[in-house]
Design an enzyme around this catalytic site. Structure first.
Site, PDB file in Angstrom:
ATOM      1  N   CYS A 293       0.823  -1.228   0.000  1.00 58.91           N
ATOM      2  CA  CYS A 293       0.000   0.000   0.000  1.00 58.91           C
ATOM      3  C   CYS A 293       0.848   1.266   0.000  1.00 58.91           C
ATOM      4  O   CYS A 293       0.432   2.294  -0.538  1.00 58.91           O
ATOM      5  CB  CYS A 293      -0.947  -0.003   1.200  1.00 58.91           C
ATOM      6  SG  CYS A 293      -0.122   0.108   2.814  1.00 58.91           S
ATOM      7  N   HIS A 310      10.438 -10.394   3.851  1.00 57.40           N
ATOM      8  CA  HIS A 310       9.772  -9.092   3.851  1.00 57.40           C
ATOM      9  C   HIS A 310       8.391  -9.190   4.503  1.00 57.40           C
ATOM     10  O   HIS A 310       7.707 -10.211   4.388  1.00 57.40           O
ATOM     11  CB  HIS A 310       9.650  -8.556   2.427  1.00 57.40           C
ATOM     12  CG  HIS A 310      10.980  -8.248   1.800  1.00 57.40           C
ATOM     13  ND1 HIS A 310      11.466  -8.899   0.701  1.00 57.40           N
ATOM     14  CD2 HIS A 310      11.947  -7.355   2.157  1.00 57.40           C
ATOM     15  CE1 HIS A 310      12.657  -8.424   0.389  1.00 57.40           C
ATOM     16  NE2 HIS A 310      12.967  -7.487   1.260  1.00 57.40           N
ATOM     17  N   CYS A 316      -3.470  -6.115   3.048  1.00 54.61           N
ATOM     18  CA  CYS A 316      -2.957  -5.731   1.724  1.00 54.61           C
ATOM     19  C   CYS A 316      -2.645  -6.975   0.897  1.00 54.61           C
ATOM     20  O   CYS A 316      -2.908  -7.008  -0.312  1.00 54.61           O
ATOM     21  CB  CYS A 316      -1.705  -4.859   1.869  1.00 54.61           C
ATOM     22  SG  CYS A 316      -2.005  -3.233   2.588  1.00 54.61           S
ATOM     23  N   CYS A 411      -3.858  -9.435 -29.511  1.00 58.98           N
ATOM     24  CA  CYS A 411      -5.281  -9.387 -29.886  1.00 58.98           C
ATOM     25  C   CYS A 411      -6.196  -9.568 -28.686  1.00 58.98           C
ATOM     26  O   CYS A 411      -7.268 -10.157 -28.796  1.00 58.98           O
ATOM     27  CB  CYS A 411      -5.587 -10.433 -30.945  1.00 58.98           C
ATOM     28  SG  CYS A 411      -5.053 -12.104 -30.512  1.00 58.98           S
ATOM     29  N   CYS A 447     -13.051 -18.365 -41.042  1.00 59.42           N
ATOM     30  CA  CYS A 447     -12.910 -17.105 -40.285  1.00 59.42           C
ATOM     31  C   CYS A 447     -14.296 -16.600 -39.923  1.00 59.42           C
ATOM     32  O   CYS A 447     -15.219 -16.620 -40.745  1.00 59.42           O
ATOM     33  CB  CYS A 447     -12.154 -16.083 -41.135  1.00 59.42           C
ATOM     34  SG  CYS A 447     -12.058 -14.447 -40.365  1.00 59.42           S
ATOM     35  N   CYS A 451     -15.024 -15.077 -45.459  1.00 61.22           N
ATOM     36  CA  CYS A 451     -15.163 -16.432 -45.992  1.00 61.22           C
ATOM     37  C   CYS A 451     -13.833 -17.174 -46.110  1.00 61.22           C
ATOM     38  O   CYS A 451     -13.801 -18.285 -46.638  1.00 61.22           O
ATOM     39  CB  CYS A 451     -15.831 -16.365 -47.376  1.00 61.22           C
ATOM     40  SG  CYS A 451     -17.523 -15.733 -47.339  1.00 61.22           S
ATOM     41  N   CYS A 458      -8.289 -17.339 -31.362  1.00 60.44           N
ATOM     42  CA  CYS A 458      -8.028 -16.413 -30.252  1.00 60.44           C
ATOM     43  C   CYS A 458      -9.156 -16.459 -29.230  1.00 60.44           C
ATOM     44  O   CYS A 458     -10.319 -16.657 -29.582  1.00 60.44           O
ATOM     45  CB  CYS A 458      -7.876 -14.983 -30.778  1.00 60.44           C
ATOM     46  SG  CYS A 458      -6.519 -14.797 -31.953  1.00 60.44           S
ATOM     47  N   CYS A 468      -7.957 -10.668 -41.339  1.00 61.38           N
ATOM     48  CA  CYS A 468      -8.831 -10.162 -40.267  1.00 61.38           C
ATOM     49  C   CYS A 468      -8.078 -10.053 -38.940  1.00 61.38           C
ATOM     50  O   CYS A 468      -8.364  -9.154 -38.137  1.00 61.38           O
ATOM     51  CB  CYS A 468     -10.050 -11.075 -40.109  1.00 61.38           C
ATOM     52  SG  CYS A 468     -11.192 -11.030 -41.513  1.00 61.38           S
ATOM     53  N   HIS A 500     -21.814 -22.532 -45.741  1.00 61.65           N
ATOM     54  CA  HIS A 500     -21.411 -22.316 -44.345  1.00 61.65           C
ATOM     55  C   HIS A 500     -22.384 -21.348 -43.686  1.00 61.65           C
ATOM     56  O   HIS A 500     -23.243 -20.738 -44.364  1.00 61.65           O
ATOM     57  CB  HIS A 500     -19.984 -21.751 -44.274  1.00 61.65           C
ATOM     58  CG  HIS A 500     -19.783 -20.482 -45.055  1.00 61.65           C
ATOM     59  ND1 HIS A 500     -20.252 -19.258 -44.636  1.00 61.65           N
ATOM     60  CD2 HIS A 500     -19.164 -20.268 -46.253  1.00 61.65           C
ATOM     61  CE1 HIS A 500     -19.934 -18.328 -45.516  1.00 61.65           C
ATOM     62  NE2 HIS A 500     -19.272 -18.918 -46.511  1.00 61.65           N
ATOM     63  N   CYS A 511     -13.259 -31.994 -41.905  1.00 61.64           N
ATOM     64  CA  CYS A 511     -11.910 -32.546 -41.846  1.00 61.64           C
ATOM     65  C   CYS A 511     -11.181 -32.275 -43.157  1.00 61.64           C
ATOM     66  O   CYS A 511     -11.646 -32.670 -44.240  1.00 61.64           O
ATOM     67  CB  CYS A 511     -11.985 -34.051 -41.581  1.00 61.64           C
ATOM     68  SG  CYS A 511     -10.363 -34.857 -41.515  1.00 61.64           S
TER      69      CYS A 511
END
Length: 518
Positions: A293, A310, A316, A411, A447, A451, A458, A468, A500, A511
């Site tokens: 603190c 320490h 805290c 990202c 994606c 397309c 991510c 993208c 899709h 696959c």
């Protein structure tokens, strides 16, 4: 720096010499810029006038040159070197002055004697200044004098010892009544005079009343263990810690150890600890600030000691462990000691150590996942586990509370808007697709925002193509766009075959190995 300053001074002196070609007459007065004739004898009068004359200080070439130097920016060695140069110039001016006085037809003996007297006084002043210490310190607390704070102003007593106002006030408040109105120096035991100048008239009158009635402040009032606010003796139970009625101090008391040490002070540790800390009340360490603190000293709250040695406030430590990482992705900087950067470890029976055990398990899981990704991550090369940990972002699933790999740190999402969406692949349902022959090893995804075939995965729930992903990393947050704002699929030109889900949704293309064989 010194040469530049000296050149400026010599230049201004040369300019003054060129402007004054008239041979001086020592019976005349000096005509100042303020249009006042100042007698040159005694020399002290001339010196005092120039020192205080605003017109002279504004119009003097020498003073204007000096004001341009920004002397306050110079370091101490440069200032001392500059002082030595100026003293050298003064000595040369003195030699020149003595020569001109001898050549003058009717020199004033009084002028010469007064000038010599002033010169000798100046030498004495310089000697005294050189003998003074650069910094005046309090001989009790060791703090340097700070004239901006009243309690840190250092006073030199008649015994030649230096103490700050804060230390003197504490001593006077404790010793005035116990020693019948006398307070002595802590070092030499010499009596301290002028107590009123140190603590003020009102406080001195209060102590005199206490002395006259026989009521000792050290017996009638007790300071709060945490905030040092004075309490009445009758409000404190015998054998218990003195705590004021404030909510903050009461909460600290509930979290504090109730044991009493051999020195009769209460332990400054946390509640239910097996091994007590060394007394912080008797140690200088107790006056140091908490390393987390940085606003309160250690004695102002219950403390816990890490295995690195320490000591921190117990509350805290709990606070930073409850907040965990401040970024959206997992980081472990909060698990490190703020002073030595070692991994925090506490006594096994303590709550902080139980929390640290959980974070240690998360760290081991993240490290195992990083080991599997040593090699190429996106466009970056990761040759060691440390490289993977530095470049990659690992997230904690909000549903199953399991860490998972979520791409690179470039990202990351905005934590306030997307925290509820941080789900691992299992909880998000993305990995539910499976090839009957090859499992999930060769599955391809489209994606989410166009397309193209995805090459990045991510946050554990979003697939990106390279184009993208670059847009997202550069601040064009595609994940915040509405589905109708995304590019619409044209089946004839679609790189994924046109069969899709609409853009904006996750879609498995099947696959890739089976498609190649067919």
């Amino acid at each position: 720096m010194n040469n530049i300053i000296a050149q400026g001074i010599y230049k201004s002196v040369r300019l003054m010499a060129q402007q004054q070609q008239i041979q001086p007459n020592y019976d005349d007065d000096y005509n100042c810029f303020c249009q006042k004739a100042v007698p040159i004898e005694p020399f002290d009068d001339l010196y005092n006038h120039i020192k205080t004359c605003t017109s002279y200080l504004k119009q003097s070439t020498f003073m204007n040159e000096y004001n341009k130097m920004s002397v306050n920016l110079l370091r101490v060695p440069h200032l001392l070197a500059m002082k030595a140069e100026l003293l050298n110039i003064i000595c040369k001016i003195d030699e020149l002055t003595n020569q001109k006085i001898k050549l003058c037809k009717s020199p004033s003996s009084r002028t010469s004697s007064s000038h010599q007297q002033f010169q000798s006084n100046l030498v004495e002043i310089m000697k005294k200044q050189r003998q003074q210490k650069a910094f005046i310190k309090c001989q009790l607390c060791g703090k340097n004098e700070n004239k901006d704070l009243e309690v840190e102003v250092v006073i030199k007593l008649g015994c030649e010892h230096n103490f700050c106002v804060g230390c003197l006030r504490k001593q006077i408040n404790l010793d005035y009544i116990n020693q019948s109105g006398h307070v002595n120096c802590k070092i030499c035991d010499m009596k301290i005079d002028k107590i009123e100048d140190i603590i003020g008239k009102e406080r001195l009158q209060h102590l005199k009343v206490k002395l006259r009635t026989g009521e000792s402040p050290t017996q009638s009032v007790i300071p709060c263990f945490f905030c040092q606010k004075y309490l009445r003796s009758k409000d404190v139970q015998q054998g218990s810690r003195a705590v004021c009625s404030s909510k903050e101090c009461q909460n600290k008391s509930k979290m504090s150890c109730v044991k009493q040490l051999k020195c009769t002070h209460f332990c400054s540790g946390y509640i239910n600890e097996k091994t007590c800390l060394n007394c912080l009340q008797c140690s200088v360490l107790g006056q140091e600030y908490c390393g987390i603190c940085c606003t309160e000293s250690l004695v102002e709250g219950p403390c816990i000691q890490s295995l690195c040695g320490h000591i921190f406030h117990y509350n805290c430590v709990l606070m930073i462990l409850e907040k965990k990482w401040v970024t959206q992705y997992i980081s472990f900087s909060f698990c490190m000691c703020t002073l030595c950067k070692r991994w925090l470890e506490f006594p096994k029976d303590s709550l902080p150590q139980k929390m640290m055990t959980q974070f240690n398990e998360i760290f081991c899981t993240v490290r195992q996942q990083a080991q599997l990704r040593v090699g190429k991550i996106g466009d970056a090369q990761a040759l060691k586990i440390e490289d993977v940990l530095e470049q990659s972002a690992f997230y904690l699933c909000v549903k199953c509370n399991t860490p998972f790999f979520g791409g690179t740190k470039d990202c990351q999402l905005d934590i306030q808007e997307q925290k509820e969406q941080i789900l691992c692949p299992s909880c998000s349902g993305i990995d539910s697709s499976k090839c009957a022959q090859h499992g999930t090893d060769y599955l391809e995804y489209k994606c989410r925002f166009c397309c193209n075939v995805a090459t990045y995965f991510c946050w554990g729930n979003t697939h990106f193509c390279k184009e993208c992903h670059i847009k997202q990393s550069n601040g064009q947050y595609l994940n915040k766009l509405q589905p109708n704002s995304l590019p619409q699929c044209i089946p004839v030109k679609c790189k994924s075959g046109g069969k899709h889900k609409p853009n904006g949704q996750e879609c498995c293309l099947g696959c890739s190995l089976c498609r190649i064989k067919s």
